[in-house]
Design a protein around this motif. Sequence first.
Motif, PDB file in Angstrom:
ATOM      1  N   ILE A 125       0.832  -1.206   0.000  1.00  0.00           N
ATOM      2  CA  ILE A 125       0.000   0.000   0.000  1.00  0.00           C
ATOM      3  C   ILE A 125       0.861   1.249   0.000  1.00  0.00           C
ATOM      4  O   ILE A 125       0.612   2.207  -0.746  1.00  0.00           O
ATOM      5  N   LYS A 126       1.901   1.264   0.821  1.00  0.00           N
ATOM      6  CA  LYS A 126       2.770   2.436   0.898  1.00  0.00           C
ATOM      7  C   LYS A 126       3.491   2.686  -0.421  1.00  0.00           C
ATOM      8  O   LYS A 126       3.704   3.824  -0.822  1.00  0.00           O
ATOM      9  N   GLN A 127       3.869   1.604  -1.110  1.00  0.00           N
ATOM     10  CA  GLN A 127       4.604   1.763  -2.350  1.00  0.00           C
ATOM     11  C   GLN A 127       3.717   2.230  -3.498  1.00  0.00           C
ATOM     12  O   GLN A 127       4.067   3.146  -4.244  1.00  0.00           O
ATOM     13  N   PHE A 128       2.545   1.629  -3.647  1.00  0.00           N
ATOM     14  CA  PHE A 128       1.726   1.880  -4.831  1.00  0.00           C
ATOM     15  C   PHE A 128       0.570   2.855  -4.589  1.00  0.00           C
ATOM     16  O   PHE A 128      -0.004   3.370  -5.534  1.00  0.00           O
ATOM     17  N   GLN A 129       0.210   3.085  -3.324  1.00  0.00           N
ATOM     18  CA  GLN A 129      -0.821   4.058  -2.970  1.00  0.00           C
ATOM     19  C   GLN A 129      -2.069   3.925  -3.861  1.00  0.00           C
ATOM     20  O   GLN A 129      -2.449   4.864  -4.555  1.00  0.00           O
ATOM     21  N   PRO A 130      -2.721   2.781  -3.824  1.00  0.00           N
ATOM     22  CA  PRO A 130      -3.888   2.571  -4.686  1.00  0.00           C
ATOM     23  C   PRO A 130      -5.141   3.245  -4.144  1.00  0.00           C
ATOM     24  O   PRO A 130      -5.206   3.608  -2.966  1.00  0.00           O
ATOM     25  N   ASP A 131      -6.131   3.402  -5.019  1.00  0.00           N
ATOM     26  CA  ASP A 131      -7.452   3.852  -4.599  1.00  0.00           C
ATOM     27  C   ASP A 131      -8.309   2.653  -4.199  1.00  0.00           C
ATOM     28  O   ASP A 131      -9.155   2.746  -3.316  1.00  0.00           O
ATOM     29  N   ILE A 132      -8.067   1.522  -4.871  1.00  0.00           N
ATOM     30  CA  ILE A 132      -8.846   0.301  -4.658  1.00  0.00           C
ATOM     31  C   ILE A 132      -7.909  -0.896  -4.638  1.00  0.00           C
ATOM     32  O   ILE A 132      -6.930  -0.944  -5.392  1.00  0.00           O
ATOM     33  N   VAL A 133      -8.205  -1.868  -3.772  1.00  0.00           N
ATOM     34  CA  VAL A 133      -7.480  -3.137  -3.765  1.00  0.00           C
ATOM     35  C   VAL A 133      -8.487  -4.269  -3.951  1.00  0.00           C
ATOM     36  O   VAL A 133      -9.487  -4.338  -3.229  1.00  0.00           O
ATOM     37  N   LEU A 134      -8.234  -5.130  -4.923  1.00  0.00           N
ATOM     38  CA  LEU A 134      -9.060  -6.311  -5.147  1.00  0.00           C
ATOM     39  C   LEU A 134      -8.303  -7.528  -4.617  1.00  0.00           C
ATOM     40  O   LEU A 134      -7.151  -7.750  -4.999  1.00  0.00           O
ATOM     41  N   VAL A 135      -8.948  -8.296  -3.751  1.00  0.00           N
ATOM     42  CA  VAL A 135      -8.304  -9.447  -3.118  1.00  0.00           C
ATOM     43  C   VAL A 135      -9.051 -10.719  -3.466  1.00  0.00           C
ATOM     44  O   VAL A 135     -10.241 -10.854  -3.166  1.00  0.00           O
ATOM     45  N   MET A 136      -8.376 -11.653  -4.130  1.00  0.00           N
ATOM     46  CA  MET A 136      -8.912 -12.993  -4.403  1.00  0.00           C
ATOM     47  C   MET A 136      -7.943 -13.991  -3.781  1.00  0.00           C
ATOM     48  O   MET A 136      -6.859 -14.223  -4.295  1.00  0.00           O
ATOM     49  N   ILE A 137      -8.327 -14.571  -2.648  1.00  0.00           N
ATOM     50  CA  ILE A 137      -7.381 -15.382  -1.876  1.00  0.00           C
ATOM     51  C   ILE A 137      -8.115 -16.475  -1.102  1.00  0.00           C
ATOM     52  O   ILE A 137      -9.319 -16.375  -0.880  1.00  0.00           O
ATOM     53  N   GLY A 138      -7.371 -17.504  -0.692  1.00  0.00           N
ATOM     54  CA  GLY A 138      -7.929 -18.503   0.208  1.00  0.00           C
ATOM     55  C   GLY A 138      -7.754 -19.942  -0.225  1.00  0.00           C
ATOM     56  O   GLY A 138      -7.739 -20.845   0.618  1.00  0.00           O
ATOM     57  N   THR A 139      -7.596 -20.199  -1.520  1.00  0.00           N
ATOM     58  CA  THR A 139      -7.561 -21.590  -1.962  1.00  0.00           C
ATOM     59  C   THR A 139      -6.296 -22.320  -1.527  1.00  0.00           C
ATOM     60  O   THR A 139      -6.266 -23.549  -1.492  1.00  0.00           O
ATOM     61  N   ASN A 140      -5.240 -21.582  -1.166  1.00  0.00           N
ATOM     62  CA  ASN A 140      -3.996 -22.224  -0.726  1.00  0.00           C
ATOM     63  C   ASN A 140      -3.862 -22.286   0.794  1.00  0.00           C
ATOM     64  O   ASN A 140      -2.893 -22.862   1.291  1.00  0.00           O
ATOM     65  N   ASP A 141      -4.809 -21.697   1.522  1.00  0.00           N
ATOM     66  CA  ASP A 141      -4.687 -21.649   2.981  1.00  0.00           C
ATOM     67  C   ASP A 141      -4.717 -23.026   3.622  1.00  0.00           C
ATOM     68  O   ASP A 141      -4.136 -23.215   4.695  1.00  0.00           O
ATOM     69  N   SER A 142      -5.383 -23.983   3.010  1.00  0.00           N
ATOM     70  CA  SER A 142      -5.560 -25.298   3.625  1.00  0.00           C
ATOM     71  C   SER A 142      -4.301 -26.152   3.606  1.00  0.00           C
ATOM     72  O   SER A 142      -4.168 -27.071   4.408  1.00  0.00           O
ATOM     73  N   TRP A 143      -3.371 -25.880   2.705  1.00  0.00           N
ATOM     74  CA  TRP A 143      -2.200 -26.745   2.582  1.00  0.00           C
ATOM     75  C   TRP A 143      -0.869 -26.013   2.739  1.00  0.00           C
ATOM     76  O   TRP A 143       0.186 -26.638   2.655  1.00  0.00           O
TER      77      TRP A 143
END
Length: 290
Positions: free
Chosen positions: A112-130
């Motif tokens: 966030i500090k480096q790119f200073q975006p207006d919006i962040v899209l997060v698609m995550i979770g499928t690797n959390d189980s392993w």
Amino acid sequence: MLRRFKKTAYWLLFLPLSTILLLELVLQAGSSLNQHFLHKNIANTWLTQNLRIVTMGDSNTYGLYLDKEDSYPKQLETIWNTTHKNKAIEVINLGYPGTNSSRLVANFEEAIKQFQPDIVLVMIGTNDSWTTPIASAESRLIEQNAFQPIQRIKLYSRIYKLYCLLSREPFQGDALAAITTSDPKQTETAKGQPATINYKNIKLDFSMSFRPQSMHFDVEVEMQKNMEKLIQYGENHNIKVFLVTYAANKGYYKQANKVTIRTAQAINAITSPHLTSPYRYHCNIQESSA
């Protein structure tokens, strides 16, 4: 002598402070007027010519086995800018194969500090189980000072927002590089190198390891905690964080989608973009083959 001291103090202290306060009042009044009466869509990113979006996630965001132009972040940028030519966006892809939600938490603040975006899209979770959770993520993004004076000033000040815009550098796509042996195009060149996303003077660590069978924890609970941290950090810094579901909806994908939707509902976030049905329709994929 006293008069001269008072005059000097006036020029050094009172005048600058009163000028800053006046500017803040003018900016706040202008924003309020537009918000409640004019309703004009005034771009707050005029210095970089467009809205800046950062996408974070795993191989589905990275675009593994795809050309760069076919990854969903690049497709989003291309399709949007083709159909909304007067409201251009730039999309910075920080997806990395194999990453999990704790790794995003560990890297989020620096990104966030480096790119200073207006919006962040997060698609995550499928690797959390392993994969093994990142230990440092436990203490990241927990801001006890969210309601202290300095943090509140940053949150609501229009002058601070203007400062952020002035300090935001134009994005140089050629300087961004993800080093990963998961990508067949990098199998040899990335061998022996750290698993990182590099941009100019920063290196975001994306090293991961398999979770040992002896390690037991509630994957869904930890995943939701991490997603909530990302959203809360965004709210504290005037950045909109949106959780995005996966296109697939079976196995680990189904679990991640369930937690994503539950997280959005739990914290009253804007409903996350649910991509499963639209992608199946667009790609003509049947439910049985998903």
